[in-house]
Design an enzyme around this catalytic site. Sequence first.
Site, mmCIF file in Angstrom:
data_model
loop_
_atom_site.group_PDB
_atom_site.id
_atom_site.type_symbol
_atom_site.label_atom_id
_atom_site.label_comp_id
_atom_site.label_asym_id
_atom_site.label_seq_id
_atom_site.Cartn_x
_atom_site.Cartn_y
_atom_site.Cartn_z
ATOM 1 N N ARG A 43 0.863 -1.180 0.000
ATOM 2 C CA ARG A 43 0.000 0.000 0.000
ATOM 3 C C ARG A 43 0.896 1.224 0.000
ATOM 4 O O ARG A 43 1.648 1.465 0.943
ATOM 5 C CB ARG A 43 -0.892 -0.007 1.244
ATOM 6 N N SER A 112 -12.933 -3.563 -0.157
ATOM 7 C CA SER A 112 -13.227 -2.958 1.144
ATOM 8 C C SER A 112 -14.721 -2.707 1.261
ATOM 9 O O SER A 112 -15.325 -2.163 0.326
ATOM 10 C CB SER A 112 -12.507 -1.609 1.284
ATOM 11 N N LYS A 141 -5.793 5.796 7.576
ATOM 12 C CA LYS A 141 -6.382 6.005 6.246
ATOM 13 C C LYS A 141 -7.048 7.368 6.250
ATOM 14 O O LYS A 141 -7.745 7.715 7.205
ATOM 15 C CB LYS A 141 -7.404 4.894 6.020
HETATM 16 N N1 3NM Z 1 -8.686 0.393 5.293
HETATM 17 P P1 3NM Z 1 -4.414 0.598 11.035
HETATM 18 S S1 3NM Z 1 -9.084 0.995 7.722
HETATM 19 C C1 3NM Z 1 -6.251 0.744 4.944
HETATM 20 O O1 3NM Z 1 -11.892 0.322 6.865
HETATM 21 C C2 3NM Z 1 -7.460 0.745 5.794
HETATM 22 O O2 3NM Z 1 -11.343 -0.290 4.864
HETATM 23 C C3 3NM Z 1 -9.655 0.474 6.212
HETATM 24 O O3 3NM Z 1 -4.655 0.820 9.488
HETATM 25 C C4 3NM Z 1 -11.065 0.157 5.964
HETATM 26 O O4 3NM Z 1 -4.185 -0.863 11.256
HETATM 27 C C5 3NM Z 1 -7.502 1.106 7.130
HETATM 28 O O5 3NM Z 1 -3.152 1.365 11.319
HETATM 29 C C6 3NM Z 1 -6.333 1.519 7.963
HETATM 30 O O6 3NM Z 1 -5.599 1.151 11.765
HETATM 31 C C7 3NM Z 1 -5.786 0.396 8.806
#
Ligand code: 3NM
Length: 213
Positions: A43, A112, A141
């Site tokens: 990513r 997603s 994000k």
């Molecule tokens: N997608 P972390 S939340 C890339 O809800 C991403 O689809 C999400 O990062 C979604 O583990 C997210 O640091 C960020 O919270 C995840």
Amino acid sequence: MPKILPGETDIYAITDPNYSLGRPLEEVVRALLSAGVRIVQYREKKLKAGAMLEECRLLRRLTREADACFIVDDYVDLAILAEADGVHVGQEDLPVPEVRSLVGPDMLIGLSTHKPEQAQAARGLGADYIGVGPIYATHTKEDVVDPVGLQYLDWVHSNIDLPLVAIGGIKEHNIADVARHGARCCCLITDLVGAPDIPAKVAALRKAMRAGQ
Ligand code: 3NM
């Protein structure tokens, strides 16, 4: 098809240079793979396409050597060129049927999802697995929606017939709860690639997940 699929393994790692404590991508991914992580997603939001392709090819080589699954976030062209096992798209990226027409029948497509309609539609669109999130609040994000929570995760687990990966704000202290609510596979960025000792973190996350199952 890769030997290991999302939903079949416990930890799904996503790379992010902003949270990797300044370590090179190769070092981070080698540490993840040496700890036994079987799915790695690339990513990257800032580099130019040529540099991204080089990084994807590096990760393809490393994941292939480790028999791990390699997935590219967003960029269908990079996924094809780097011979990735899969590509992951969001609700506002290229639609899954169009992605399928580009990547062919064998590449995994992850989608997603953040609400019931999206999760229900995923199979019909041709997705192979869904991301369910954000489970908890996250700052990783940019355009993230409000947390969906654990009850929603329960609902997806019981009602949607596709492998799911839970994502968003998942950390060592809450991953047991996420596992308890139906996630066999958890995606992490900050608490994983941002850990000073990545193999120790993977071991701790696995132990906590097992405790929750
Ligand atoms: N997608 P972390 S939340 C890339 O809800 C991403 O689809 C999400 O990062 C979604 O583990 C997210 O640091 C960020 O919270 C995840």
